[in-house]
Design a protein around this motif. Structure first.
Motif, short mmCIF file in Angstrom:
data_model
loop_
_atom_site.label_atom_id
_atom_site.label_comp_id
_atom_site.label_asym_id
_atom_site.label_seq_id
_atom_site.Cartn_x
_atom_site.Cartn_y
_atom_site.Cartn_z
N VAL A 91 0.84 -1.20 0.00
CA VAL A 91 0.00 0.00 0.00
C VAL A 91 0.87 1.25 0.00
CG1 VAL A 91 -1.55 1.35 1.47
CG2 VAL A 91 -2.03 -1.05 1.02
N SER A 92 1.93 1.24 0.79
CA SER A 92 2.83 2.40 0.83
C SER A 92 3.48 2.63 -0.53
CB SER A 92 3.90 2.19 1.90
OG SER A 92 3.32 2.03 3.17
N ALA A 93 3.93 1.54 -1.17
CA ALA A 93 4.51 1.68 -2.51
C ALA A 93 3.47 2.19 -3.50
CB ALA A 93 5.07 0.33 -2.97
N GLY A 94 2.24 1.67 -3.39
CA GLY A 94 1.18 2.13 -4.28
C GLY A 94 0.87 3.60 -4.09
N ALA A 95 0.88 4.05 -2.83
CA ALA A 95 0.61 5.47 -2.56
C ALA A 95 1.69 6.35 -3.16
CB ALA A 95 0.52 5.69 -1.05
N MET A 96 2.94 5.90 -3.05
CA MET A 96 4.03 6.70 -3.64
C MET A 96 3.97 6.69 -5.16
SD MET A 96 7.32 5.99 -1.14
CE MET A 96 7.03 4.25 -0.82
N MET A 97 3.55 5.55 -5.74
CA MET A 97 3.44 5.49 -7.19
C MET A 97 2.32 6.40 -7.70
SD MET A 97 5.82 3.41 -8.04
CE MET A 97 5.44 3.14 -9.74
N GLN A 98 1.30 6.62 -6.87
CA GLN A 98 0.21 7.51 -7.25
C GLN A 98 0.61 8.98 -7.14
OE1 GLN A 98 -2.84 6.54 -8.37
NE2 GLN A 98 -2.29 4.38 -8.23
N GLY A 99 1.70 9.24 -6.44
CA GLY A 99 2.18 10.61 -6.28
C GLY A 99 2.01 11.10 -4.86
N ILE A 100 3.01 11.82 -4.37
CA ILE A 100 2.98 12.37 -3.01
C ILE A 100 2.64 13.86 -3.12
CG2 ILE A 100 4.28 12.75 -0.89
CD1 ILE A 100 6.08 10.42 -1.73
N GLU A 101 1.45 14.21 -2.64
CA GLU A 101 0.99 15.59 -2.78
C GLU A 101 1.50 16.44 -1.62
OE1 GLU A 101 -3.17 18.14 -3.32
OE2 GLU A 101 -3.21 15.96 -3.05
N LEU A 102 2.19 17.52 -1.94
CA LEU A 102 2.65 18.49 -0.95
C LEU A 102 1.75 19.72 -1.05
CD1 LEU A 102 6.53 18.20 -1.48
CD2 LEU A 102 5.09 17.01 0.18
N GLN A 103 0.73 19.76 -0.18
CA GLN A 103 -0.27 20.82 -0.28
C GLN A 103 0.32 22.20 -0.02
OE1 GLN A 103 -3.42 19.71 2.40
NE2 GLN A 103 -4.18 18.06 1.08
N ALA A 104 1.30 22.27 0.88
CA ALA A 104 1.88 23.58 1.20
C ALA A 104 2.58 24.19 -0.02
CB ALA A 104 2.87 23.44 2.35
N LEU A 105 3.19 23.33 -0.84
CA LEU A 105 3.90 23.83 -2.02
C LEU A 105 3.05 23.75 -3.28
CD1 LEU A 105 7.40 22.17 -1.38
CD2 LEU A 105 6.66 24.50 -0.82
#
Length: 345
Positions: free
Chosen positions: A89-103
């Motif tokens: 699941v962690s790998a899948g989440a990273m493959m979907q993209g890590i959203e940085l809302q502040a930036l």
């Protein structure tokens, strides 16, 4: 002179056919499974099918390597299936993209970074098991059972019970997904099988050629005596659970790659399959006795048996019955083997 006449018959009985069959049971069971299913299905004993079945075995085998290390230490790890799911699941989440809302940006890490981060996560969860057991003296069964529920719960919370599908990544950003791990081949051999072989060889060398391997067998055979002999038993215990976590994360990556999806319910009961592979391979659940060769044979016995039952059209319910019967028989033979050796000593 009389002593020699007494010991000679004992030595001859040690090399009896019964002992040969008992100690080589995993190998003979695997040969029997291949012969039986080859007769029942003409498609079973083909190169293509053997490679496909081996790719399925790779997941069980990788988990079983970590479980072997833990069992050699006299412990048990019930959290490997949940760590597998959390890693996927962690790998899948990273493959979907890590959203940085502040930036206001979305990061798409490359595959190698996903693999490294996922293995690091598995190591951290495994280290938690090791610390709970070695430092806080929590029984291994209880500690790993609790971590099993925590890891599975975190995976469910991360996905809200859903599954990450189509892990293809973003090629224009250098993220091409990791389906290569599940589908690509080198010289016709699936990469997952090559990964299993490499891990098995490295583990075998570690157990037979390194000081850590000697420490592991010593602490599993008699932890108190090993500690008095200068073996860092606490460090050994933390290390084996950490390695088990890393191997569980690798298995999660392989499974997610083969399915090109990652779900929080993956790996349910896989911990029992890993334990079964180790037991079928001849390892003692009390610790200190077992080999990587036997564990690999045990994993192939379970994998080839399960796939063979599917090929000949046996109901999934009967598959569970057959697998359970094999496990019970393996435990019984372990009791006969080690019980008999214990009485002799």
């Amino acid at each position: 002179m009389s002593d020699t006449t007494v010991t000679r018959p004992v030595k001859k009985s040690d090399f009896s056919i019964g002992r040969l069959l008992l100690e080589g049971r995993a190998f003979f069971a695997l040969i029997a499974i291949i012969i039986v299913f080859s007769v029942l299905s003409p498609n079973y004993l083909t190169v293509g099918n053997l490679l496909i079945m081996s790719s399925h075995v790779a997941i069980y085998g990788i988990l079983a390597i970590g479980m072997l290390l833990v069992i050699l230490n006299g412990g048990i790890d019930l959290s490997v299936g949940s760590i597998l799911a959390l890693a996927g699941v962690s790998a899948g989440a990273m493959m979907q993209g890590i959203e940085l809302q502040a930036l206001g940006v979305i990061l798409y890490p490359p595959v190698w970074a996903v693999v490294v981060l996922t293995c690091t996560l598995g190591a951290l969860v495994g280290a938690v098991n090791g610390v709970l057991i070695s430092v806080f003296k929590v029984p291994a069964f209880v500690a790993t059972l609790g971590v099993m529920y925590v890891a599975r719960g975190i995976a469910l919370l991360m996905t809200n019970g859903l599954t990450y599908n189509n892990l293809s990544g973003r090629p224009e950003l250098g993220n091409t997904g990791f389906d290569w791990l599940g589908f690509n081949r080198i010289a016709g051999v699936p990469i997952s099988v090559i990964v299993l072989a490499v891990l098995a060889v490295l583990t075998g060398l570690m157990l037979s050629r390194s000081a850590f391997g000697r420490w592991l067998y010593a602490s599993g055979g008699n932890e108190r005596a090993a500690e008095l002999s200068g073996v860092p038993t606490r460090r050994v215990k933390i290390t084996v659970y950490t390695l088990s976590g890393i191997l569980s994360a690798i298995a999660g990556l392989v499974l997610s790659s083969q399915l090109t999806s990652a779900g929080p319910t993956a790996g349910i009961t896989y911990e029992l399959t890993a334990i079964a592979a180790v037991v079928i391979g001849g390892a003692a659940l009390t610790g200190g006795r077992g080999t990587i060769r036997g564990t690999m044979l045990g994993a192939f016995v379970i994998g080839f048996l399960s796939d063979g039952l599917v090929i000949i059209g046996v109901s999934s319910y009967w598959q569970t019955v057959f697998t359970g019967a094999v496990i019970v028989l393996a435990v019984l033979m372990n009791s006969l083997q080690y019980g008999r050796s214990g009485r002799k000593s």
